[in-house]
Design a protein around this motif. Structure first.
Motif, short mmCIF file in Angstrom:
data_model
loop_
_atom_site.label_atom_id
_atom_site.label_comp_id
_atom_site.label_asym_id
_atom_site.label_seq_id
_atom_site.Cartn_x
_atom_site.Cartn_y
_atom_site.Cartn_z
N ARG A 48 -30.81 12.85 6.59
CA ARG A 48 -31.49 12.38 5.38
C ARG A 48 -32.32 13.55 4.85
O ARG A 48 -33.15 14.10 5.56
CB ARG A 48 -32.38 11.19 5.69
N VAL A 49 -32.07 13.92 3.60
CA VAL A 49 -32.71 15.08 2.98
C VAL A 49 -33.60 14.60 1.84
O VAL A 49 -33.15 13.87 0.96
CB VAL A 49 -31.65 16.06 2.43
N SER A 50 -34.88 15.01 1.86
CA SER A 50 -35.84 14.66 0.81
C SER A 50 -36.40 15.94 0.21
O SER A 50 -36.95 16.77 0.92
CB SER A 50 -36.99 13.83 1.38
N ALA A 51 -36.25 16.06 -1.13
CA ALA A 51 -36.77 17.24 -1.84
C ALA A 51 -36.98 16.90 -3.30
O ALA A 51 -36.16 16.19 -3.90
CB ALA A 51 -35.81 18.41 -1.71
N GLY A 52 -38.06 17.40 -3.87
CA GLY A 52 -38.31 17.24 -5.29
C GLY A 52 -38.32 15.80 -5.76
O GLY A 52 -37.89 15.52 -6.87
N GLY A 53 -38.76 14.87 -4.93
CA GLY A 53 -38.82 13.47 -5.32
C GLY A 53 -37.50 12.72 -5.14
O GLY A 53 -37.45 11.51 -5.32
N GLY A 54 -36.44 13.42 -4.79
CA GLY A 54 -35.14 12.78 -4.57
C GLY A 54 -34.79 12.73 -3.10
O GLY A 54 -35.36 13.44 -2.28
N GLU A 55 -33.85 11.86 -2.77
CA GLU A 55 -33.41 11.71 -1.38
C GLU A 55 -31.91 11.51 -1.37
O GLU A 55 -31.35 10.85 -2.24
CB GLU A 55 -34.12 10.51 -0.76
N ARG A 56 -31.26 12.09 -0.35
CA ARG A 56 -29.82 11.88 -0.17
C ARG A 56 -29.52 11.86 1.31
O ARG A 56 -30.28 12.40 2.12
CB ARG A 56 -29.00 12.94 -0.89
N GLU A 57 -28.42 11.25 1.66
CA GLU A 57 -28.00 11.20 3.06
C GLU A 57 -26.64 11.85 3.19
O GLU A 57 -25.71 11.53 2.44
CB GLU A 57 -27.97 9.75 3.56
N LEU A 58 -26.54 12.80 4.13
CA LEU A 58 -25.31 13.54 4.34
C LEU A 58 -24.73 13.18 5.70
O LEU A 58 -25.42 13.25 6.72
CB LEU A 58 -25.58 15.05 4.30
N GLY A 59 -23.47 12.79 5.74
CA GLY A 59 -22.82 12.47 7.01
C GLY A 59 -22.52 13.74 7.78
O GLY A 59 -22.04 14.72 7.22
N LEU A 60 -22.82 13.74 9.07
CA LEU A 60 -22.54 14.89 9.93
C LEU A 60 -21.36 14.64 10.86
O LEU A 60 -20.94 15.52 11.59
CB LEU A 60 -23.78 15.24 10.76
N GLY A 61 -20.87 13.40 10.87
CA GLY A 61 -19.77 13.06 11.77
C GLY A 61 -20.25 12.91 13.20
O GLY A 61 -21.43 12.72 13.48
N TRP A 62 -19.30 13.00 14.12
CA TRP A 62 -19.60 12.86 15.55
C TRP A 62 -20.32 14.10 16.05
O TRP A 62 -19.85 15.22 15.86
CB TRP A 62 -18.32 12.64 16.33
N VAL A 63 -21.46 13.91 16.69
CA VAL A 63 -22.22 15.01 17.28
C VAL A 63 -22.26 14.77 18.78
O VAL A 63 -22.82 13.78 19.25
CB VAL A 63 -23.65 15.10 16.69
N ALA A 64 -21.65 15.67 19.53
CA ALA A 64 -21.57 15.55 20.98
C ALA A 64 -22.89 15.96 21.64
O ALA A 64 -23.77 16.53 21.00
CB ALA A 64 -20.43 16.42 21.51
N ALA A 65 -23.00 15.67 22.93
CA ALA A 65 -24.16 16.14 23.70
C ALA A 65 -24.13 17.66 23.74
O ALA A 65 -23.08 18.28 23.68
CB ALA A 65 -24.10 15.56 25.11
N GLY A 66 -25.31 18.27 23.80
CA GLY A 66 -25.41 19.72 23.80
C GLY A 66 -25.73 20.24 22.41
O GLY A 66 -26.26 19.52 21.57
N GLU A 67 -25.40 21.50 22.15
CA GLU A 67 -25.72 22.12 20.86
C GLU A 67 -24.54 22.04 19.90
O GLU A 67 -23.42 22.37 20.26
CB GLU A 67 -26.14 23.58 21.06
N THR A 68 -24.82 21.62 18.70
CA THR A 68 -23.81 21.48 17.64
C THR A 68 -24.33 22.15 16.37
O THR A 68 -25.50 22.00 16.04
CB THR A 68 -23.52 20.00 17.36
N ARG A 69 -23.46 22.86 15.66
CA ARG A 69 -23.81 23.49 14.38
C ARG A 69 -22.99 22.83 13.28
O ARG A 69 -21.81 22.60 13.44
CB ARG A 69 -23.49 24.97 14.40
N ARG A 70 -23.66 22.57 12.17
CA ARG A 70 -22.98 22.04 10.99
C ARG A 70 -23.46 22.82 9.77
O ARG A 70 -24.59 23.30 9.73
CB ARG A 70 -23.31 20.57 10.76
N GLU A 71 -22.60 22.94 8.77
CA GLU A 71 -22.99 23.52 7.49
C GLU A 71 -23.09 22.38 6.48
O GLU A 71 -22.21 21.52 6.42
CB GLU A 71 -21.94 24.52 7.01
N VAL A 72 -24.17 22.38 5.71
CA VAL A 72 -24.32 21.42 4.62
C VAL A 72 -24.66 22.21 3.37
O VAL A 72 -25.16 23.34 3.45
CB VAL A 72 -25.39 20.34 4.92
N TYR A 73 -24.40 21.64 2.24
CA TYR A 73 -24.69 22.29 0.96
C TYR A 73 -25.60 21.41 0.13
O TYR A 73 -25.36 20.21 0.01
CB TYR A 73 -23.39 22.58 0.20
N LEU A 74 -26.64 22.03 -0.42
CA LEU A 74 -27.59 21.35 -1.31
C LEU A 74 -27.69 22.17 -2.59
O LEU A 74 -27.48 23.38 -2.58
CB LEU A 74 -28.97 21.26 -0.67
#
Length: 122
Positions: free
Chosen positions: A41-67
């Protein structure tokens, strides 16, 4: 449910047309518990949006998102969610990214006729 450690880093990389540029953000999730479907869930400048990250396994996971690229300095809040529950959060001060022009020039050895003309393979 275990809380996850969340970090978000703004990249200088932009995509899209000039009038609607989006900035790449790298999200790193350190999940000490079981894997699951997560969202951000991303909140900025009075707006809010929710971005799906999919399945996140145990341990460290990296994802790229665009805003949308920041037009001015602004605080952006990120909340990691598993279903309806918060699993971690972080705030990032985003600044307008520098606009770069990248020129690509062929500057390497080419065996003419071996693979094709330079205009065909570039």
């Amino acid at each position: 449910m275990s809380l996850c450690e969340l970090s978000v880093t703004a990249s200088p990389m932009l995509r899209g047309p000039e009038e609607a540029l989006e900035q790449r953000l790298v999200v790193v999730i350190r999940n000490p518990g079981a894997g699951g479907e997560m969202s951000l869930r991303v909140s900025a400048g009075g707006g809010e949006r929710e971005l799906g990250l999919g399945w996140v396994a145990a341990g460290e996971t990296r994802r790229e998102v665009y805003l949308p690229a920041a037009a001015r300095v602004e605080e952006t809040s990120f909340e990691l969610r598993i279903g309806d529950e918060a699993a971690g959060s972080v705030t990032l001060t985003r600044r307008p990214p520098r606009r770069w022009t990248v020129h690509v020039v062929q500057n390497s050895h080419h065996d003419l006729g071996y693979t094709g003309l330079p205009t065909d393979i570039l």
